[in-house]
Design an enzyme around this catalytic site. Structure first.
Site, PDB file in Angstrom:
ATOM      1  CB  SER A 144     -21.577  -0.063  -1.676  1.00 10.79           C
ATOM      2  OG  SER A 144     -20.096   0.328  -1.615  1.00 10.79           O
ATOM      3  CE1 TYR A 161     -21.437  -1.666   3.903  1.00 10.78           C
ATOM      4  CE2 TYR A 161     -20.039  -1.457   1.767  1.00 10.78           C
ATOM      5  CZ  TYR A 161     -20.814  -0.750   2.580  1.00 10.78           C
ATOM      6  OH  TYR A 161     -21.226   0.543   2.324  1.00 10.78           O
TER       7      TYR A 161
HETATM    8  P1  NAD Z   1     -22.385   6.015   9.025  1.00  7.29           P
HETATM    9  O1  NAD Z   1     -21.989   4.870   9.360  1.00  7.29           O
HETATM   10  O2  NAD Z   1     -21.800   7.260   9.080  1.00  7.29           O
HETATM   11  O3  NAD Z   1     -24.041   6.491   9.011  1.00  7.29           O
HETATM   12  C1  NAD Z   1     -25.031   5.164   9.068  1.00  7.29           C
HETATM   13  C2  NAD Z   1     -26.350   5.500   9.823  1.00  7.29           C
HETATM   14  O4  NAD Z   1     -26.917   4.446   9.935  1.00  7.29           O
HETATM   15  C3  NAD Z   1     -25.739   6.099  11.242  1.00  7.29           C
HETATM   16  O5  NAD Z   1     -26.377   7.427  11.643  1.00  7.29           O
HETATM   17  C4  NAD Z   1     -26.318   4.998  12.308  1.00  7.29           C
HETATM   18  O6  NAD Z   1     -26.632   5.266  13.529  1.00  7.29           O
HETATM   19  C5  NAD Z   1     -27.551   4.599  11.267  1.00  7.29           C
HETATM   20  N1  NAD Z   1     -27.787   3.056  11.647  1.00  7.29           N
HETATM   21  C6  NAD Z   1     -27.136   2.100  11.769  1.00  7.29           C
HETATM   22  N2  NAD Z   1     -27.790   0.895  12.240  1.00  7.29           N
HETATM   23  C7  NAD Z   1     -28.974   1.281  12.230  1.00  7.29           C
HETATM   24  C8  NAD Z   1     -30.195   0.745  12.335  1.00  7.29           C
HETATM   25  N3  NAD Z   1     -30.365  -0.696  12.953  1.00  7.29           N
HETATM   26  N4  NAD Z   1     -31.325   1.289  12.371  1.00  7.29           N
HETATM   27  C9  NAD Z   1     -31.368   2.734  11.891  1.00  7.29           C
HETATM   28  N5  NAD Z   1     -30.347   3.429  11.831  1.00  7.29           N
HETATM   29  C10 NAD Z   1     -29.045   2.534  11.892  1.00  7.29           C
HETATM   30  O7  NAD Z   1     -22.354   5.648   7.255  1.00  7.29           O
HETATM   31  P2  NAD Z   1     -22.114   6.903   5.997  1.00  7.29           P
HETATM   32  O8  NAD Z   1     -21.016   6.662   5.547  1.00  7.29           O
HETATM   33  O9  NAD Z   1     -23.001   7.867   6.254  1.00  7.29           O
HETATM   34  O10 NAD Z   1     -23.056   5.606   4.995  1.00  7.29           O
HETATM   35  C11 NAD Z   1     -24.469   5.949   4.929  1.00  7.29           C
HETATM   36  C12 NAD Z   1     -24.923   4.781   3.809  1.00  7.29           C
HETATM   37  O11 NAD Z   1     -24.097   4.912   2.706  1.00  7.29           O
HETATM   38  C13 NAD Z   1     -24.595   3.404   4.321  1.00  7.29           C
HETATM   39  O12 NAD Z   1     -25.744   2.380   3.964  1.00  7.29           O
HETATM   40  C14 NAD Z   1     -23.368   2.770   3.697  1.00  7.29           C
HETATM   41  O13 NAD Z   1     -23.307   1.622   3.626  1.00  7.29           O
HETATM   42  C15 NAD Z   1     -23.563   3.682   2.246  1.00  7.29           C
HETATM   43  N6  NAD Z   1     -22.411   3.861   1.705  1.00  7.29           N
HETATM   44  C16 NAD Z   1     -21.307   4.868   2.168  1.00  7.29           C
HETATM   45  C17 NAD Z   1     -20.361   4.974   1.582  1.00  7.29           C
HETATM   46  C18 NAD Z   1     -19.029   5.709   2.128  1.00  7.29           C
HETATM   47  O14 NAD Z   1     -17.843   5.876   1.417  1.00  7.29           O
HETATM   48  N7  NAD Z   1     -19.273   6.607   3.028  1.00  7.29           N
HETATM   49  C19 NAD Z   1     -20.002   4.081   0.277  1.00  7.29           C
HETATM   50  C20 NAD Z   1     -20.912   3.491  -0.087  1.00  7.29           C
HETATM   51  C21 NAD Z   1     -21.972   3.210   0.540  1.00  7.29           C
END
Ligand code: NAD
Length: 253
Positions: A144, A161
């Site tokens: 991130s 986080y």
């Molecule tokens: P989100 O919460 O919408 O999606 C996360 C997904 O991971 C969901 O489908 C959830 O069910 C799944 N998940 C959670 N725990 C799990 C487990 N134990 N086993 C299997 N699956 C599991 O989040 P997002 O915004 O789509 O983010 C996706 C990735 O990108 C994450 O790792 C997040 O940290 C990273 N990220 C997101 C952003 C952002 O701004 N959206 C920025 C930086 C990093």
């Protein structure tokens, strides 16, 4: 199509960014294992509409039993594993809130590390034997932009986080060095702030403004999906151990 016949596992594929990644990889010709604890029906249907072969699996990435089964079932179904997109994570969608130092719940701290950090490592361990055996593979881990520049905004104070995502950079670097000898490259992608909680992914035209980004807007899922697809092509095979920021020029590295 960039990924014709490639077999790629996407974790966290049920919702948010993972759903958009899966759909894009499907549209580029990949065969996909979709792994999540949440319902994968919608992502499965979107990928099948793109013409992809799909194996949806209920997988908790923090469980080694689950990640080993994920790799084994992928190999049984498709005969190889070319890529792993380690995208699953605990985010605000799972009740992860900004907390100041003394207010952090240590149970939540452990859960965030179990999924974000241990889950990433377990995914790598699960696919590695198959990639080593076939003599190639690409692993993309998701960190991130928040690990590089902590804003003063109250919702950015989130040590568990940020720490869990910083560890992913370290895992990528160490594992890339170890697995390079088997022609396996390992990369970190660090998304900037990206709107991912809408039922239908926003387009760039719908993106929210972000004055601190060079491109003056927040990210949308499609800003990342093409980068993910590229990283699983042969053109990206010489990138390893690196962190790639996709953030419209907000944090710079
Ligand atoms: P989100 O919460 O919408 O999606 C996360 C997904 O991971 C969901 O489908 C959830 O069910 C799944 N998940 C959670 N725990 C799990 C487990 N134990 N086993 C299997 N699956 C599991 O989040 P997002 O915004 O789509 O983010 C996706 C990735 O990108 C994450 O790792 C997040 O940290 C990273 N990220 C997101 C952003 C952002 O701004 N959206 C920025 C930086 C990093």
């Amino acid at each position: 199509m960039l990924l014709e016949g490639r077999v790629i596992i996407v974790t966290g594929a049920a919702l948010g960014l993972g759903r958009t990644y899966a759909r894009r990889l499907a549209s580029e010709g990949a065969k996909l294992t979709l792994a999540d604890v949440a319902d994968l029906a919608k992502t499965t249907s979107l990928c099948e509409t793109e013409g992809a072969e799909v194996l949806p699996l209920r997988v908790d990435v923090s469980s080694e039993e689950d990640t080993l089964a994920m790799a084994r079932q992928t190999h049984e179904r498709f005969g190889r594993i070319d890529g792993l997109l380690n995208n699953a994570g605990i985010t605000t969608r799972h009740g992860l809130e900004a907390k100041s130092l003394m207010d952090v719940d240590m149970g939540m701290w452990d859960r965030v590390f179990a999924v974000n950090t241990r889950g990433t490592f377990l995914g790598i361990r699960a696919v590695y034997p198959y990639m080593r055996e076939q003599g190639s593979g690409t692993i993309v881990n998701v960190s991130s932009g928040s690990t590089l520049r902590i804003s003063r905004a109250p919702d950015a104070i989130n040590a568990q986080y940020v720490a869990s995502k910083s560890a992913i950079t370290g895992i990528t670097r160490a594992v890339a060095r170890e697995l390079g000898q088997y022609n396996i490259n390992v990369v970190t992608v660090a998304p900037g702030s990206t709107t991912s909680d809408t039922e239908e992914a926003l387009s760039a035209d719908e993106a929210y403004p972000e004055p601190e980004a060079s491109l003056l807007r927040r990210g949308v899922p499609d800003d990342l999906a093409g980068v993910m697809a590229f990283l699983f092509t042969d053109d990206a095979r010489f990138i390893s151990g690196q962190m790639i920021l996709v953030n419209g020029g907000r944090e710079v590295w």
